[in-house]
Design a protein around this motif. Sequence first.
Motif, PDB file in Angstrom:
ATOM      1  N   LEU A  29       0.794  -1.230   0.000  1.00 34.82           N
ATOM      2  CA  LEU A  29       0.000   0.000   0.000  1.00 34.82           C
ATOM      3  C   LEU A  29       0.830   1.286   0.000  1.00 34.82           C
ATOM      4  CD1 LEU A  29      -2.914  -0.953   2.448  1.00 34.82           C
ATOM      5  CD2 LEU A  29      -2.719  -1.403  -0.005  1.00 34.82           C
ATOM      6  N   GLU A  30       1.932   1.336   0.756  1.00 37.26           N
ATOM      7  CA  GLU A  30       2.658   2.593   0.891  1.00 37.26           C
ATOM      8  C   GLU A  30       3.205   3.083  -0.454  1.00 37.26           C
ATOM      9  OE1 GLU A  30       6.121   4.702   3.679  1.00 37.26           O
ATOM     10  OE2 GLU A  30       5.860   2.509   3.714  1.00 37.26           O
ATOM     11  N   THR A  32       2.108   2.378  -3.382  1.00 38.84           N
ATOM     12  CA  THR A  32       0.960   2.770  -4.205  1.00 38.84           C
ATOM     13  C   THR A  32       0.518   4.192  -3.905  1.00 38.84           C
ATOM     14  OG1 THR A  32       0.117   0.516  -4.423  1.00 38.84           O
ATOM     15  CG2 THR A  32      -1.471   2.290  -4.704  1.00 38.84           C
ATOM     16  N   GLU A  33       0.381   4.531  -2.630  1.00 39.33           N
ATOM     17  CA  GLU A  33      -0.101   5.867  -2.272  1.00 39.33           C
ATOM     18  C   GLU A  33       0.878   6.937  -2.751  1.00 39.33           C
ATOM     19  OE1 GLU A  33      -2.269   9.061  -0.728  1.00 39.33           O
ATOM     20  OE2 GLU A  33      -2.830   7.018  -1.322  1.00 39.33           O
ATOM     21  N   ASP A  36       0.659   7.028  -6.653  1.00 33.83           N
ATOM     22  CA  ASP A  36      -0.615   7.591  -7.100  1.00 33.83           C
ATOM     23  C   ASP A  36      -0.584   9.115  -7.034  1.00 33.83           C
ATOM     24  OD1 ASP A  36      -3.239   7.504  -8.035  1.00 33.83           O
ATOM     25  OD2 ASP A  36      -4.077   7.477  -6.025  1.00 33.83           O
ATOM     26  N   ARG A  37      -0.037   9.638  -5.952  1.00 31.41           N
ATOM     27  CA  ARG A  37       0.076  11.101  -5.824  1.00 31.41           C
ATOM     28  C   ARG A  37       0.968  11.667  -6.928  1.00 31.41           C
ATOM     29  NH1 ARG A  37       0.129  12.917   0.502  1.00 31.41           N
ATOM     30  NH2 ARG A  37      -1.385  11.387   1.277  1.00 31.41           N
ATOM     31  N   TRP A 145      -3.869  -2.072  -3.434  1.00 33.88           N
ATOM     32  CA  TRP A 145      -5.048  -1.438  -2.830  1.00 33.88           C
ATOM     33  C   TRP A 145      -5.567  -2.277  -1.669  1.00 33.88           C
ATOM     34  CZ3 TRP A 145      -5.301   3.329  -4.386  1.00 33.88           C
ATOM     35  CH2 TRP A 145      -4.867   3.666  -5.658  1.00 33.88           C
ATOM     36  N   MET A 578      -7.981   4.349  -1.038  1.00 40.02           N
ATOM     37  CA  MET A 578      -6.848   3.983  -0.195  1.00 40.02           C
ATOM     38  C   MET A 578      -7.255   4.035   1.272  1.00 40.02           C
ATOM     39  SD  MET A 578      -3.904   2.849   0.262  1.00 40.02           S
ATOM     40  CE  MET A 578      -3.169   2.825  -1.382  1.00 40.02           C
ATOM     41  N   LYS A 583      -2.814   6.781   3.923  1.00 44.37           N
ATOM     42  CA  LYS A 583      -2.734   8.158   3.434  1.00 44.37           C
ATOM     43  C   LYS A 583      -2.093   9.068   4.488  1.00 44.37           C
ATOM     44  CE  LYS A 583      -6.234   9.764   0.992  1.00 44.37           C
ATOM     45  NZ  LYS A 583      -5.774   9.746  -0.416  1.00 44.37           N
TER      46      LYS A 583
END
Length: 595
Positions: A29-30, A32-33, A36-37, A145, A578, A583
């Motif tokens: 997840l980390e 990805t976040e 994504d940004r 995700w 997310m 986040k």
Amino acid sequence: MFRNLRAYLEALEKRGELRRVRVPVSSELEITEIADRMVKSGGPALLFERVVGKDFPVAIGLFGTRARTAFALGVEDLDELAQKVERLLALSPGRGGLSALMGLLPKLPLLRGFFPKRVRRAPVQEVVLKGEAVDLTRLPVLKCWPLDGGPFITLPLVITRDPETGELNLGMYRMQVLDRRSTAMHWQLHKVGRRHLEKARKLGKKLPVAVALGGDPVLTYAATAPLPPLPGVSEFHLAGFLRGAPIELVRGVTVDLPVPAEAEIVLEGYIDPEEPLVEEGPFGDHTGFYTPKDLYPRFHVTAITHRRGAIYPATIVGVPPMEDAYLIEATERLFLPALRLVLPEVADYHMPPEGVAHNWVNVALRKEFPGQAYKAAYGMLGLGQMMFAKVLVAVDEEVPVKPGFSTLQEALSHALPGRDTLLLRGPVDVLDHSSRAFAYGGKLFIDGTRKLPEEGGEVPFTPRAHPELTQEAEALEQRQWPGVWGVTLRKERPFQALALAERLLRHPQSAGIRLLLLADHDTALTPEELLWAVLNNIDPERDARVMPGMEGPVLVLDGTRKLPEEGFNRVWPERIRMDPKVKALVEARWEEYGF
């Protein structure tokens, strides 16, 4: 051209388009976040040098902007891809004997690199792991995700050979890591890899498979391209043509398949068509929604080979814009000349990011006779993967096909709903969660070209947007743009959206409107998110209605979640979001990452 992934990363770094993250990060997840940004802000590609508990760094965002994608493919602008193919298509000697053949000689350099080159030794085989040494969990495979069924390999180059003809295929299919030595292989209904597996089943054979990670980014792009079936031509040939130099291939160490010599990592193995299928998913997909669990074949890994100091490449998909939008645009440009050969009236076309490829296609036409827009639409829907298109919008030649929303507004100025809209039925993408049935559903064509007398002529229409909108209890938010009305509601009962539409269109605010878009309450009222949500959530045959408005008919698209009482009996997926804790973690560490 770039010889390999690290050469591309070095070039990006010199251009200021690569940022290194040197602190430890998690592949769950980390990353990805953070990625994504970056892609949504047009930021640089990223190289995560230290991934917690893994043996390799992660490169992501390799195609994260239009300009970066062009750079990866060796051109200044993506439009150059069309020009390159146009020059290739002109390689026709026609008639004229030896003099005509001699006329081809100056153009033959265009084919330099078309044919792959076989080599005996390769950097990707510097390290060879077999048997018990095979351990996929050492790779920094991302769990992208929160609701994903596990970690997924998202940028694989999957190589198979047709068991009957020997033709090679290079495709990109996500792979969920199941354990240390196996993955699921996401071969959908219409994919070439699945056809190869079915042929192996009939022959009673296992299907050898190789999966390459990394290499020249041109090769990664080629694996995504919908190459038409041409005898003796594979994605390796396409990549060589685009880069102007042959792709170097070496034989696998445990499979009789060619693999890219300059790849970073290769997984070798097989799929046994007689084995039971395995459960795969859910997966946060490029549609922006989770695709549910389903059954797919198991890929057994017999060997992992890699470079010393290999880099693991990855991508993420989800709510657009994502980097897959730029790969799609590259494909548009690359196949435009071929489309024009079949349909010469096509001036240009575009698949807006909000349509996540197949949900929305704009096409500009050189119109000369009545009904020509329908002729072009039928033709496009019969071409390869264009058969999956859900909404097709035609405009005149001089109208730009992007940005998508502006093109749609121009089309509405010339499209009388009912008369100039057409509902069809046909194959749809298997990821379409809203269709009437799996891989089968409705389609909508909007003829936004200027109408000839035989077509009924132009109907006077002035697109308008009203600053003060009527208060309707069920409409949580409303916004208008010239010709378009967007409304969100909290849906609680069957057919609620269409009943609301009937009431709204009786108000004076429907004057100057030809399109009413209805979406669920969690949809932001921007043109991009509204169209993304509505196009994902409609089967046009069921959810498109023409209703009377204050100044003529209005096309209504019900993009709300469908209920069983509305005749929908499939699983309605969750939208990708997310985890708020992740986040917050990324927000707190942002400066620590070095941004």
